[in-house]
Design an enzyme around this catalytic site. Structure first.
Site, PDB file in Angstrom:
ATOM      1  N   ASP A 562       0.949  -1.197   0.158  1.00 57.49           N
ATOM      2  CA  ASP A 562      -0.070  -0.264  -0.141  1.00 57.49           C
ATOM      3  C   ASP A 562       0.968   1.328  -0.045  1.00 57.49           C
ATOM      4  OD1 ASP A 562      -2.295   1.757   0.131  1.00 57.49           O
ATOM      5  OD2 ASP A 562      -2.455   1.210   2.394  1.00 57.49           O
ATOM      6  N   GLU A 565       2.763   5.104  -3.863  1.00 58.59           N
ATOM      7  CA  GLU A 565       2.512   6.229  -4.861  1.00 58.59           C
ATOM      8  C   GLU A 565       4.064   6.924  -5.090  1.00 58.59           C
ATOM      9  OE1 GLU A 565       0.431   5.674  -2.358  1.00 58.59           O
ATOM     10  OE2 GLU A 565      -0.962   4.885  -3.720  1.00 58.59           O
ATOM     11  N   ASP A 639      -9.118   4.130  -1.745  1.00 59.39           N
ATOM     12  CA  ASP A 639     -10.032   4.430  -0.587  1.00 59.39           C
ATOM     13  C   ASP A 639     -11.389   4.974  -1.171  1.00 59.39           C
ATOM     14  OD1 ASP A 639      -8.029   3.624   0.710  1.00 59.39           O
ATOM     15  OD2 ASP A 639      -7.368   5.428   1.514  1.00 59.39           O
TER      16      ASP A 639
HETATM   17  C1  NOJ Z   1      -4.695   3.351   2.969  1.00 56.72           C
HETATM   18  C2  NOJ Z   1      -5.229   2.148   1.960  1.00 56.72           C
HETATM   19  O1  NOJ Z   1      -5.783   2.709   0.746  1.00 56.72           O
HETATM   20  C3  NOJ Z   1      -6.252   1.389   2.979  1.00 56.72           C
HETATM   21  O2  NOJ Z   1      -6.996   0.387   2.050  1.00 56.72           O
HETATM   22  C4  NOJ Z   1      -5.846   0.875   4.257  1.00 56.72           C
HETATM   23  O3  NOJ Z   1      -6.517   0.064   5.087  1.00 56.72           O
HETATM   24  C5  NOJ Z   1      -4.866   2.065   4.745  1.00 56.72           C
HETATM   25  N1  NOJ Z   1      -3.923   2.723   4.086  1.00 56.72           N
HETATM   26  C6  NOJ Z   1      -4.186   1.522   6.277  1.00 56.72           C
HETATM   27  O4  NOJ Z   1      -3.320   0.995   5.769  1.00 56.72           O
END
Ligand code: NOJ
Length: 983
Positions: A562, A565, A639
């Site tokens: 995650d 970017e 998200d």
């Molecule tokens: C951002 C991610 O997009 C999300 O899916 C994740 O739960 C959080 N970071 C925490 O790691």
């Protein structure tokens, strides 16, 4: 999403933490749009848009300043080489831009333009920068894996003072017409113009120039500060070009030092007669891209590609998201062409559609629409590939040859994944696992988000909450289930943590502009970022994942990457400063959009080498991606929110991933932020059951929402959706195989499956699953009990569940019943697809179950389909250990033969293949069975050289069911040849 990190020693960190806290508590569900640049705030974007405006304003008197000297041009062995001269002043001074146009055997053409002076490193960097002097030219190292063998048979059909024409591609049906002054290239197929580079003369390659220091502006006296705002007297026109964003640029309190000055590359590309363009993910908008400068419902901003942590993103927007694939396809009736803009820097793309003035002779026909695009990147060389189709399949295939196709997945990974931020302990995980079983809901993978770690130190466990990760892994393994843990690229900068010590002492972190390890803020607080452009960093990263190093992990532990970017909470636009430095002294500006790929690539490599002698297909989920990511990972759309709008928006986004070469895609089922009501959650599982990557996920503040927590009837509705997914796993796996073979999408939009049917070109809320002929239109609106489905052809279509035939309706929209317990799902005539109908706890436990075949007889009485299967885990399929069948119904005979023409007896293999010998075709369901079968009780089966009879049951249908037939207990081995005679 932000959450408070730990307090740090310095004031700036404290302020940053307060900012983070503030943003946590101040959110409504809206993106902080102002955290991200608009085109006018991004110097090079504004300069190029202004340049375009100037050109357009001058109309036909606009003179594009780029030309080729005929004497300097050459064509040999499939390569055209020349120098483009850019005239930079009134005196006619020029700079040299080497041009190569390569014609490939694969039918693609590649156009690269560099800048001689920077190539020769003959420039001065400001601020004593250690950055590289050249334009970035290594994007291909990450993105391209094939398809670039030059076609020495490409030949000229015209060579003259004004230009050259080169014929190439299949039977020389493609032509590139390179015009010398002004420079432009027009591409034709079968003599008709498809697209043109620099058609409108907007090409702009900002050449290097030294900064000429100007005398400082006189200091303002007290009371004069706001003199500009008063606007009483217009400010004098600046002399020369507007340099205000050439040498440094600030945004949101961060200043980019830009040691190389302005260096953008821009080009306009016109697609002739094409009204629809698709691609360039990742954006939350319609599949058919919108105009960005005027036109009905147009956006006002260009589509942006600058991988960013855009939480709570807005919908119907050209705003950038987490990943970038700069591939755009243009489509019109019976023709698809495409352009791949290989550039890793921040990129903006303007789209306008221009109607050609109507030709009075074109009786009745409307005027043609040309789609005009304008590509603008901050840095790097100009490097693009042109695909001339003519079908969507041709384009995705050629793009797949170039950048690779989706990896064959771990079989479990196409099952259902249960995730949330966070399962709080190993006991919590075990309990969730037990509950799924208690309620007989299938799932394959449970996920751990960042809280499983000891204070966000990756490769560690929170010792209080996860005391015994191995026993957790073993409980999962007992039912063939897996665990996915998250590992992010930021490494906590703290004492007594060997990972950060090793990162620093080995010099493997991304550096700031002064060459020191870059320190920024992310989940753990102060952090450093591993620089996975560095081969040594990949080697080191590999060492961290060994089972004996990352204790608590085992063979059924897989990975989630995650924030790659990369997300940097206190950085410009929530990412890294552009003047940071990577391996090879490339600036972050040069490589930003590839950064995410390099990280999940390192993890992929690490999973290949966890244990000596163990070689299994890795599973890695990534949030950030670039062209090529499909070879080594799955992605999800980040998200989203628990809203009906987000449920609807996910479908075009996932379809777009599919046509852009990265089909292993999904969205957080249920929505990440917020709490979905039961109806929304149910509809989301019904839609999610058709995402290639199917995972429920929720934010840390969201209420628990594992499917078994739902009250009836919703629990049952969600369970049915999950079981439907599991029953169709053989078809999904086959679709993945096809995607792996030729780059085809796993879920397919109408324009892709029906390129001649104009009515479907803008439809992006329904799709076909692989080549099964299964057509799905998920319900994405609250309270709906009917759904409209567009029928793209005049084949027969049947309701998936009732076998009732839909009225014939080519090009029409039918309204069908869609109460909450049903999914609008149809079977197109002419297809055969495989299923496994016994529900079980996980994909692994279904591995050796018998198959059901569903035969949907087409209008012409035939049907055809495929099954591909292998051990779902190792790379043995590359040695031929797989089963690949073609099923065909022709006349009165249904046959199963090896799809690759192999003699089944000649296929040697290990235990998986041996076990498969006992796996049979159990049942065959025949939809649309002719009434002439009504009195039949049995049919003849020929298998393994033996004849036998098997039972046939015919149902003539009633008010709630259409007619069908079932051949039961067939018993023929799935890997063997067999035939059934119905006559
Ligand atoms: C951002 C991610 O997009 C999300 O899916 C994740 O739960 C959080 N970071 C925490 O790691």
């Amino acid at each position: 999403m932000r959450a408070p990190g730990q307090l740090m020693s310095s004031w700036s960190a404290l302020l940053c933490a307060l900012g983070v806290l503030f943003s946590l508590f101040s959110f409504g569900f809206a993106v902080k749009e102002n955290d991200f640049k608009k085109c006018h705030q991004s110097g090079f974007c504004k300069r190029n848009r202004d340049y375009a405006d100037k050109a357009v304003a001058q109309g036909s008197s606009w003179q594009a300043p780029y030309k080729i000297l005929p004497t300097e041009a050459s064509f040999k062995d499939g390569l055209f080489q020349a120098t483009i001269l850019k005239t930079i002043d009134e005196e006619g001074t020029t700079v040299e831009l080497p041009l190569t146009v390569a014609f490939h055997k694969s039918g693609t053409a590649r156009v690269t333009v560099d800048e001689k002076r920077r190539q020769e490193k003959n420039i001065e960097l400001r601020h004593s920068s250690q950055a590289r002097k050249e334009r970035y030219n290594e994007a291909e190292k990450w993105a391209i894996v094939g398809g670039t063998t030059v076609d020495v048979d490409a030949k000229t059909s015209y060579v003259g003072e004004t230009g050259i024409k080169i014929q190439y591609g299949p039977d020389s049906t493609f032509e590139a017409s390179i015009n010398y002054n002004p420079y432009s290239i027009e591409f034709k197929r079968d003599g008709s113009a498809q697209l043109k580079l620099n058609d409108r003369g907007l090409m702009n390659l900002e050449h290097w120039r030294p900064k000429v220091e100007k005398p400082p502006a006189p200091e303002k006296k007290e009371g004069e500060e706001n003199a500009e705002d008063k606007k009483e007297e217009p400010a004098p026109e600046p002399v020369g070009e507007d340099e205000s964003t050439w040498w440094d640029e600030s945004f949101g309190g961060n200043t980019d030092s830009k040691p190389r000055g302005p260096e953008s590359v821009a080009l306009d590309i016109t697609f002739f007669g094409y009204e629809h363009v698709y691609g360039i993910p990742e954006h939350a908008g319609p599949l058919s891209l919108k105009e960005t400068r005027g036109g009905d419902g147009a956006y006002t901003e260009p589509y942006r590609l600058y991988n960013s942590d855009v939480f709570e993103y807005i919908l119907d927007s050209p705003m950038t998201l987490y990943g970038a694939i700069p591939l755009m396809q243009a489509h019109r009736k019976d023709s698809t062409v495409a352009v791949f803009w290989l550039n890793a820097a921040e990129t903006w793309i303007d789209i306008t559609k221009a109607k050609e003035s109507k030709n009075p002779l074109s009786l009745g026909k409307g005027p043609k629409t040309n789609t005009q695009t304008h590509w603008i990147s901050e840095a790097g060389m100009m490097d693009l590939f042109v695909f001339l189709g003519p079908t969507p399949r041709d384009v995705t295939k050629a793009y797949g040859e170039l950048t690779g196709t989706t990896a064959m997945p771990q079989e479990f990974s196409i099952g259902y994944h249960q995730c949330r931020w966070n399962y709080v302990s190993d006991d919590d995980v075990k309990e969730v696992d037990r509950k799924f079983d208690r309620y007989q809901i299938p799932y394959d993978v449970i996920w751990l988000d960042i809280e499983y770690t000891d204070e966000k130190k990756y490769f560690t466990w929170d010792n209080d909450m996860f005391k015994d990760p191995i026993s957790m892994g073993q409980q999962l393994d007992a039912h063939g289930r897996k665990l996915v843990v998250i590992i992010d690229p930021h490494i906590k900068n703290t004492g007594s943590y060997p990972v950060i010590d090793e990162l620093k002492s080995n010099g493997l972190a991304i550096k700031n502009k002064d060459g020191k390890d870059f320190d920024g803020w992310c989940w753990p607080g102060s952090s450093m970022w591993v620089d996975c452009f560095n081969p040594a960093a990949i080697e080191w990263w590999k060492s961290l994942f060994k089972y004996d190093k990352f204790k608590g992990t085992m063979e059924n532990t897989w990975l989630w990457n995650d924030m790659n970017e990369p997300s940097v909470f206190n950085g410009p636009e929530v990412t890294m400063p552009k003047d940071n430095l990577h391996y090879g002294s490339w600036e972050h500006r040069d490589v930003h959009n590839i950064n995410g790929l390099t990280f999940h690539n390192a993890t992929y490599q690490a999973l290949l080498s966890r244990k000596k002698g163990e070689l299994r297909r890795p599973f890695v989920l990534t949030r950030s991606f670039y062209s090529g990511s499909q070879r080594i990972s799955a992605m999800w759309t980040g998200d989203n929110q628990a809203s009906w709008e987000h449920l609807g928006a996910a479908i075009p986004m996932i379809l777009n991933q599919g046509i852009s070469g990265f089909p292993f895609a999904g969205a957080d089922v249920g929505g990440f932020f917020g709490n979905p009501e039961a109806e929304l959650q149910s509809r989301w599982y019904q839609a999610g059951a058709f995402y290639p990557f199917f995972r429920g996920h929720a934010h840390i503040d969201a209420r628990r929402r594992e499917p078994y927590l739902l009250a009836e009837p919703y629990r049952n509705i969600v369970t049915s959706a999950l079981r439907l997914r599991y029953s169709l796993l053989p078809s999904w796996y086959t679709a993945f195989y096809q995607a792996h073979q030729d780059g085809s999408p796993i879920i397919r939009p109408m324009y892709w499956t029906h390129p001649s049917n104009e009515g479907g070109f803008a439809i992006d809320n329904q799709f076909f699953v692989g080549s099964t002929g299964i057509l799905v239109k998920p319900v994405v609106e609250q309270g709906k009990t009917t759904e409209d489905v567009y029928i793209p052809d005049d084949e027969v279509y049947y309701n998936y569940f009732t076998y009732q035939r839909l009225p014939t309706a080519k090009g029409q929209t039918l309204t069908v019943d869609a109460p909450i317990e049903s999914i609008p799902m149809f079977m197109r005539g002419g297809h055969i697809f495989p299923r496994r109908d016994t529900p079980r706890r996980s994909a692994q436990l279904m591995k050796f179950d018998d198959y059901t075949l569903v035969v949907v007889i087409g209008k012409d009485g035939t049907a055809e389909g495929q099954l591909y299967t292998d051990d779902g885990d190792s790379f043995d399929y590359q040695k031929g250990e797989y089963i690949h069948r073609t099923f065909k119904l022709e006349g009165s005979k249904l046959t199963s033969t090896d799809a690759d023409g192999r003699d089944p007896k000649s296929i040697k293999g290990g235990s998986w293949l041996k076990n498969m010998r006992n796996v049979a075709v159990d049942k065959i369901v025949i939809i649309g069975a002719p009434t002439s079968w009504a009195d039949k009780k049995e049919v003849r089966l020929e298998a393994g050289g033996k004849q036998s009879t098997v039972k046939l049951e015919y149902f003539k249908g009633d008010a709630s069911r259409g007619p069908f037939a079932i051949v039961g207990r067939v018993g023929a081995s799935i890997g063997a040849d067999w035939a059934i005679e119905f006559a």
